[in-house]
Write a protein that holds these residues in place. Structure first.
Motif, PDB file in Angstrom:
ATOM      1  N   PHE A 169       0.836  -1.207   0.000  1.00  0.00           N
ATOM      2  CA  PHE A 169       0.000   0.000   0.000  1.00  0.00           C
ATOM      3  C   PHE A 169       0.872   1.257   0.000  1.00  0.00           C
ATOM      4  O   PHE A 169       0.621   2.203  -0.762  1.00  0.00           O
ATOM      5  N   CYS A 170       1.895   1.285   0.848  1.00  0.00           N
ATOM      6  CA  CYS A 170       2.752   2.471   0.930  1.00  0.00           C
ATOM      7  C   CYS A 170       3.573   2.661  -0.343  1.00  0.00           C
ATOM      8  O   CYS A 170       3.898   3.797  -0.700  1.00  0.00           O
ATOM      9  N   ALA A 171       3.909   1.573  -1.030  1.00  0.00           N
ATOM     10  CA  ALA A 171       4.622   1.689  -2.308  1.00  0.00           C
ATOM     11  C   ALA A 171       3.731   2.371  -3.342  1.00  0.00           C
ATOM     12  O   ALA A 171       4.176   3.268  -4.076  1.00  0.00           O
ATOM     13  N   ASN A 172       2.469   1.976  -3.402  1.00  0.00           N
ATOM     14  CA  ASN A 172       1.535   2.613  -4.339  1.00  0.00           C
ATOM     15  C   ASN A 172       1.262   4.064  -3.947  1.00  0.00           C
ATOM     16  O   ASN A 172       1.111   4.931  -4.813  1.00  0.00           O
ATOM     17  N   LEU A 173       1.205   4.319  -2.641  1.00  0.00           N
ATOM     18  CA  LEU A 173       0.995   5.694  -2.156  1.00  0.00           C
ATOM     19  C   LEU A 173       2.197   6.566  -2.505  1.00  0.00           C
ATOM     20  O   LEU A 173       2.050   7.677  -3.021  1.00  0.00           O
ATOM     21  N   GLY A 174       3.406   6.043  -2.253  1.00  0.00           N
ATOM     22  CA  GLY A 174       4.617   6.792  -2.597  1.00  0.00           C
ATOM     23  C   GLY A 174       4.742   6.997  -4.101  1.00  0.00           C
ATOM     24  O   GLY A 174       5.170   8.054  -4.561  1.00  0.00           O
ATOM     25  N   GLY A 175       4.343   5.977  -4.868  1.00  0.00           N
ATOM     26  CA  GLY A 175       4.400   6.092  -6.325  1.00  0.00           C
ATOM     27  C   GLY A 175       3.495   7.176  -6.868  1.00  0.00           C
ATOM     28  O   GLY A 175       3.775   7.772  -7.913  1.00  0.00           O
ATOM     29  N   SER A 176       2.400   7.455  -6.151  1.00  0.00           N
ATOM     30  CA  SER A 176       1.469   8.499  -6.598  1.00  0.00           C
ATOM     31  C   SER A 176       2.023   9.905  -6.396  1.00  0.00           C
ATOM     32  O   SER A 176       1.506  10.867  -6.951  1.00  0.00           O
ATOM     33  N   ALA A 177       3.095  10.021  -5.593  1.00  0.00           N
ATOM     34  CA  ALA A 177       3.607  11.340  -5.211  1.00  0.00           C
ATOM     35  C   ALA A 177       4.426  12.022  -6.299  1.00  0.00           C
ATOM     36  O   ALA A 177       4.537  13.245  -6.314  1.00  0.00           O
ATOM     37  N   THR A 178       5.020  11.242  -7.196  1.00  0.00           N
ATOM     38  CA  THR A 178       5.901  11.832  -8.204  1.00  0.00           C
ATOM     39  C   THR A 178       5.597  11.282  -9.592  1.00  0.00           C
ATOM     40  O   THR A 178       4.902  10.279  -9.741  1.00  0.00           O
ATOM     41  N   MET A 179       6.179  11.902 -10.579  1.00  0.00           N
ATOM     42  CA  MET A 179       5.950  11.491 -11.961  1.00  0.00           C
ATOM     43  C   MET A 179       6.593  10.138 -12.265  1.00  0.00           C
ATOM     44  O   MET A 179       6.077   9.362 -13.073  1.00  0.00           O
ATOM     45  N   CYS A 180       7.720   9.837 -11.604  1.00  0.00           N
ATOM     46  CA  CYS A 180       8.452   8.612 -11.940  1.00  0.00           C
ATOM     47  C   CYS A 180       8.149   7.472 -10.995  1.00  0.00           C
ATOM     48  O   CYS A 180       8.728   6.390 -11.113  1.00  0.00           O
ATOM     49  N   GLY A 181       7.223   7.664 -10.045  1.00  0.00           N
ATOM     50  CA  GLY A 181       6.971   6.639  -9.045  1.00  0.00           C
ATOM     51  C   GLY A 181       6.201   5.445  -9.546  1.00  0.00           C
ATOM     52  O   GLY A 181       6.558   4.304  -9.260  1.00  0.00           O
ATOM     53  N   ASP A 182       5.123   5.666 -10.264  1.00  0.00           N
ATOM     54  CA  ASP A 182       4.285   4.586 -10.767  1.00  0.00           C
ATOM     55  C   ASP A 182       4.130   4.725 -12.276  1.00  0.00           C
ATOM     56  O   ASP A 182       4.016   5.848 -12.783  1.00  0.00           O
ATOM     57  N   PRO A 183       4.064   3.610 -13.009  1.00  0.00           N
ATOM     58  CA  PRO A 183       3.880   3.692 -14.469  1.00  0.00           C
ATOM     59  C   PRO A 183       2.699   4.567 -14.904  1.00  0.00           C
ATOM     60  O   PRO A 183       2.836   5.322 -15.877  1.00  0.00           O
ATOM     61  N   LEU A 192       0.765  14.504 -21.025  1.00  0.00           N
ATOM     62  CA  LEU A 192       0.133  15.807 -20.802  1.00  0.00           C
ATOM     63  C   LEU A 192       1.139  16.933 -20.581  1.00  0.00           C
ATOM     64  O   LEU A 192       0.746  18.056 -20.266  1.00  0.00           O
ATOM     65  N   GLY A 193       2.439  16.625 -20.728  1.00  0.00           N
ATOM     66  CA  GLY A 193       3.438  17.677 -20.577  1.00  0.00           C
ATOM     67  C   GLY A 193       3.610  18.162 -19.153  1.00  0.00           C
ATOM     68  O   GLY A 193       3.863  19.342 -18.915  1.00  0.00           O
ATOM     69  N   LEU A 194       3.479  17.248 -18.187  1.00  0.00           N
ATOM     70  CA  LEU A 194       3.660  17.591 -16.772  1.00  0.00           C
ATOM     71  C   LEU A 194       5.017  17.078 -16.309  1.00  0.00           C
ATOM     72  O   LEU A 194       5.477  16.034 -16.767  1.00  0.00           O
ATOM     73  N   ASN A 195       5.663  17.791 -15.383  1.00  0.00           N
ATOM     74  CA  ASN A 195       6.987  17.369 -14.948  1.00  0.00           C
ATOM     75  C   ASN A 195       7.000  16.866 -13.509  1.00  0.00           C
ATOM     76  O   ASN A 195       5.965  16.820 -12.834  1.00  0.00           O
ATOM     77  N   PHE A 196       8.181  16.488 -13.056  1.00  0.00           N
ATOM     78  CA  PHE A 196       8.357  15.902 -11.722  1.00  0.00           C
ATOM     79  C   PHE A 196       7.820  16.825 -10.633  1.00  0.00           C
ATOM     80  O   PHE A 196       7.088  16.406  -9.737  1.00  0.00           O
ATOM     81  N   PHE A 197       8.179  18.118 -10.712  1.00  0.00           N
ATOM     82  CA  PHE A 197       7.766  19.058  -9.672  1.00  0.00           C
ATOM     83  C   PHE A 197       6.257  19.299  -9.702  1.00  0.00           C
ATOM     84  O   PHE A 197       5.639  19.519  -8.653  1.00  0.00           O
ATOM     85  N   LEU A 264      18.271  15.137 -11.588  1.00  0.00           N
ATOM     86  CA  LEU A 264      17.843  15.419 -12.956  1.00  0.00           C
ATOM     87  C   LEU A 264      16.323  15.390 -13.083  1.00  0.00           C
ATOM     88  O   LEU A 264      15.728  16.203 -13.802  1.00  0.00           O
ATOM     89  N   LEU A 265      15.683  14.459 -12.382  1.00  0.00           N
ATOM     90  CA  LEU A 265      14.224  14.372 -12.451  1.00  0.00           C
ATOM     91  C   LEU A 265      13.563  15.568 -11.776  1.00  0.00           C
ATOM     92  O   LEU A 265      12.567  16.098 -12.268  1.00  0.00           O
ATOM     93  N   ILE A 266      14.111  15.989 -10.650  1.00  0.00           N
ATOM     94  CA  ILE A 266      13.539  17.133  -9.936  1.00  0.00           C
ATOM     95  C   ILE A 266      13.679  18.418 -10.748  1.00  0.00           C
ATOM     96  O   ILE A 266      12.792  19.279 -10.736  1.00  0.00           O
TER      97      ILE A 266
END
Length: 450
Positions: A169-183, A192-197, A264-266
């Motif tokens: 559950f926490c892995a999926n929650l953490g993955g939702s926090a950033t662009m590179c966390g979850d596929p 959609l042209g959205l970035n990490f920040f 680089l991602l940030i």
């Protein structure tokens, strides 16, 4: 009309075969992609332009694919090669880190730090699962966390099931926090042209606020179960964290490369470096840093997942080119009667419920053209709908054992070790946690954006 019906039938067939696990997923999506190309694009539409637009190979050879002066990059259509190349690059990085023993070392180091107390390990591993999944694919995070959790459960005599369920559950929650966390987020961001920040300052806020709530929730859900298994163990007999390191030089270099990837991602929104460039650059650095092990690292890359994505994008492209997704968007607009609150609620909860039972990756890919159409026709910012879709798919996928790939990896590892996790056992706590986070996310988006 025939092309639309055929595209829908192929799409439903693909989803059905994936849901019932009738064959390896990459074979299913590639077969359905071939059917889309031959039947929909060539036989019924007779449109090579629709085919080439969906294959989207030409985009790779444009300057904007690798570097752009526009923050967030350019939106992608058809096969999202940015997503595929970035994930491939991260797979190479993770394979290099795994080879030198980084993940095992980290897990054992943190366990030792809390004196190998099961309840403390339980909490620390949830936090680690969240933090790692912000930057590394959650499937990889769970693969190593579950393995170490099972090993520790044998050594310390505690039930590993609560730990694995909460880590997933926490892995999926953490993955939702950033662009590179979850596929799903990688697909949403690059399309959609959205970035990490952008993700970190929106879905990231929701995830970070939700984390302590989930720590308390799972702690009180499982504390008796873990405490009852606690026995006195001679810590001196346990393996040292350093024993997990297989190559000290490679270990240090891999940490530096991982740190560089995070930086680089940030900053990619301001530097103009696209995620495709970052993926290729980081993969090249990792391979060059371990020249004697290039074959071993490349062999560890999950090529089947990459092929799965390619087939998936083609099938969804068939729905988009035939206009089916515009009809779906119009239906959502009609049901919500143009009310933005209702529209966002529908996207969050439909995404959440659907992702609990079907793989959230193809669902997210299917929904992107729909939210684009809704944003254009209803005057709502596409980013607002993107955050709703991201949270819905990422968190909704946590509700059941089959909702996300990380769940399948975690429960499969437990079953192989003699600790099978039934649907009832998994859902008993995960359903409640999912509902809490989705409800909070709905309220958060209402207050902040609408």
């Amino acid at each position: 009309m025939a092309a639309e019906i055929t595209a829908v039938l192929i799409f439903l067939l693909m989803f059905g075969l994936i849901l019932f696990d009738k064959a390896e997923h990459y074979i299913i999506t590639l077969s359905c992609a071939a059917a889309t190309i031959v039947i929909v694009f060539l036989a019924e539409m007779r449109s090579t332009s629709a085919l080439f637009k969906t294959l989207n190979v030409s985009s790779i050879f444009t300057r904007s694919f690798w570097h752009t002066s526009v923050e967030g990059g350019s939106a992608s259509v058809g096969i999202n090669w940015s997503t595929i190349i970035f994930i491939a690059g991260m797979m190479v990085m993770v394979a290099g880190m795994a080879r030198v023993g980084f993940f095992e070392w980290l897990c054992m180091r943190l366990a030792k730090l809390v004196n190998y107390k099961p309840l403390r390990i339980f909490v620390v591993f949830m936090i680690m699962s969240f933090a790692l999944s912000m930057f590394i694919d959650s499937i990889t995070v769970i693969l190593f966390l579950a393995a170490v959790s099972l090993e520790l459960s044998d050594l310390l005599s505690f039930d590993p099931v609560p730990m694995i369920v909460s880590e997933v559950f926490c892995a999926n929650l953490g993955g939702s926090a950033t662009m590179c966390g979850d596929p799903p987020n990688i697909i949403i961001g690059t399309s959609l042209g959205l970035n990490f920040f952008n993700f970190l300052s929106n879905t990231g806020v929701i995830a970070i606020i939700s984390l302590p709530i989930m720590l308390v929730y799972f702690y009180f859900s499982y504390r008796k179960q873990l405490s009852s298994k606690n026995v006195n163990i001679d810590i001196s007999t346990l393996p040292s964290p350093e024993s997990a390191i297989k190559d000290m030089r490679g270990f240090v270099i891999s940490i530096i490369i991982f740190g560089l990837a995070v930086v680089l991602l940030i900053t990619h929104g301001s530097t103009g470096l696209t995620v495709a460039f970052i993926g290729v650059f980081i993969a090249a650095l990792m391979l060059l840093s371990q020249p004697k092990h290039i074959h071993e690292i490349l062999k560890a890359v999950d090529y089947k997942t990459l092929l799965f994505f390619i087939g998936l994008f083609v099938v969804v492209g068939g729905l988009e080119e035939t206009g089916v997704l515009e009809v779906v968007a119009g239906f959502i607009a009609k049901v919500s009667k143009g009310n933005h609150l209702v529209m966002v609620a529908i996207i969050i909860w439909v995404s959440g419920i659907a992702s609990a039972f079907i793989d959230n990756i193809p669902f997210a890919a299917t929904m992107i053209p729909i939210i684009k159409s809704l944003a254009m026709s209803q005057g709502i910012p596409v980013a607002t709908l993107a955050w709703a879709l991201s949270i819905g798919t990422d968190i909704g996928g946590s509700a059941t054992p089959i909702g996300a790939s990380a769940n399948v990896v975690g429960t499969s590892a437990a079953a192989r070790a003699g600790h099978p996790i039934s649907w009832a056992t998994y859902c008993r706590h995960s359903l409640g946690a999912t509902a809490i986070v989705l409800a909070f996310a709905t309220l958060f988006i209402f207050v902040r954006y609408l």
